[in-house]
Design a protein around this motif. Sequence first.
Motif, PDB file in Angstrom:
ATOM      1  N   SER A  56      51.261 -50.641 -62.424  1.00  0.00           N
ATOM      2  CA  SER A  56      50.640 -51.215 -63.623  1.00  0.00           C
ATOM      3  C   SER A  56      50.865 -52.715 -63.714  1.00  0.00           C
ATOM      4  N   LEU A  57      52.082 -53.164 -63.398  1.00  0.00           N
ATOM      5  CA  LEU A  57      52.369 -54.596 -63.450  1.00  0.00           C
ATOM      6  C   LEU A  57      51.534 -55.375 -62.440  1.00  0.00           C
ATOM      7  N   LEU A  59      48.646 -54.431 -61.136  1.00  0.00           N
ATOM      8  CA  LEU A  59      47.261 -54.379 -61.589  1.00  0.00           C
ATOM      9  C   LEU A  59      46.998 -55.451 -62.634  1.00  0.00           C
ATOM     10  N   LEU A  60      47.851 -55.527 -63.644  1.00  0.00           N
ATOM     11  CA  LEU A  60      47.636 -56.507 -64.711  1.00  0.00           C
ATOM     12  C   LEU A  60      47.699 -57.933 -64.174  1.00  0.00           C
ATOM     13  N   TRP A  61      48.633 -58.201 -63.269  1.00  0.00           N
ATOM     14  CA  TRP A  61      48.739 -59.547 -62.705  1.00  0.00           C
ATOM     15  C   TRP A  61      47.485 -59.875 -61.885  1.00  0.00           C
ATOM     16  N   ASP A  64      44.476 -60.439 -64.167  1.00  0.00           N
ATOM     17  CA  ASP A  64      44.551 -61.654 -64.976  1.00  0.00           C
ATOM     18  C   ASP A  64      44.556 -62.938 -64.155  1.00  0.00           C
ATOM     19  N   GLU A  84      51.361 -45.877 -69.977  1.00  0.00           N
ATOM     20  CA  GLU A  84      51.435 -47.269 -69.514  1.00  0.00           C
ATOM     21  C   GLU A  84      50.356 -47.554 -68.468  1.00  0.00           C
ATOM     22  N   ALA A  85      50.159 -46.622 -67.562  1.00  0.00           N
ATOM     23  CA  ALA A  85      49.164 -46.800 -66.507  1.00  0.00           C
ATOM     24  C   ALA A  85      47.749 -46.744 -67.081  1.00  0.00           C
ATOM     25  N   GLU A  87      46.807 -47.505 -70.068  1.00  0.00           N
ATOM     26  CA  GLU A  87      46.583 -48.738 -70.835  1.00  0.00           C
ATOM     27  C   GLU A  87      46.302 -49.922 -69.911  1.00  0.00           C
ATOM     28  N   ALA A  88      47.032 -50.021 -68.801  1.00  0.00           N
ATOM     29  CA  ALA A  88      46.798 -51.116 -67.852  1.00  0.00           C
ATOM     30  C   ALA A  88      45.398 -51.016 -67.261  1.00  0.00           C
ATOM     31  N   ARG A  91      42.838 -51.995 -69.956  1.00  0.00           N
ATOM     32  CA  ARG A  91      42.853 -53.449 -70.171  1.00  0.00           C
ATOM     33  C   ARG A  91      42.164 -54.194 -69.022  1.00  0.00           C
ATOM     34  N   SER A  92      42.249 -53.645 -67.818  1.00  0.00           N
ATOM     35  CA  SER A  92      41.720 -54.316 -66.626  1.00  0.00           C
ATOM     36  C   SER A  92      40.387 -53.759 -66.164  1.00  0.00           C
TER      37      SER A  92
END
Length: 158
Positions: A56-57, A59-61, A64, A84-85, A87-88, A91-92
């Motif tokens: 997830s981290l 993916l978000l990085w 973004d 958490e996954a 939501e990521a 968001r992406s």
Amino acid sequence: MTTYDTEWIMRAVTITGTRRTGHKTLAEYADLFEQYLGPFTPAAHFYIGGAAGIDSLALLWLADQTSAPITIVAPSTMGQQPEEAREAVARSRGRIREIVELAATELQAPAYHARNRWMVDRTSMTIGFPHAVEPSTGTWQTIDYTAEQGKPRLIVPV
């Protein structure tokens, strides 16, 4: 290594890593991703398991900070992944090229290992972010499988 070799290696990259990420700050992970994923982003398509933690981290990085194509791979369905996954991914969503759901009937270790092999089989290298004190995990299984396939791997302990 020729330019062609470098371009081939950088075409598709599996990202794997620990789910235990609370021991570092988001800024520390961003720095790690900048250092170890950043150089590959101009030419790479990233394959990421749809899990919590590093998945997830990263993916978000990537979503973004880069324009790199991203494929998310879930062992069953995204609806069965941790909140958490999910939501990521939500968001992406505009940055994700594809979500692959492998439809495993049981979410046990064999399903996660099958997902990891699926990603490695479709990519040219793996970047692994194992937790420094976890010697035997899905992250290491993925790194080891990558090695068995004769593909390069970059290991960044976290």
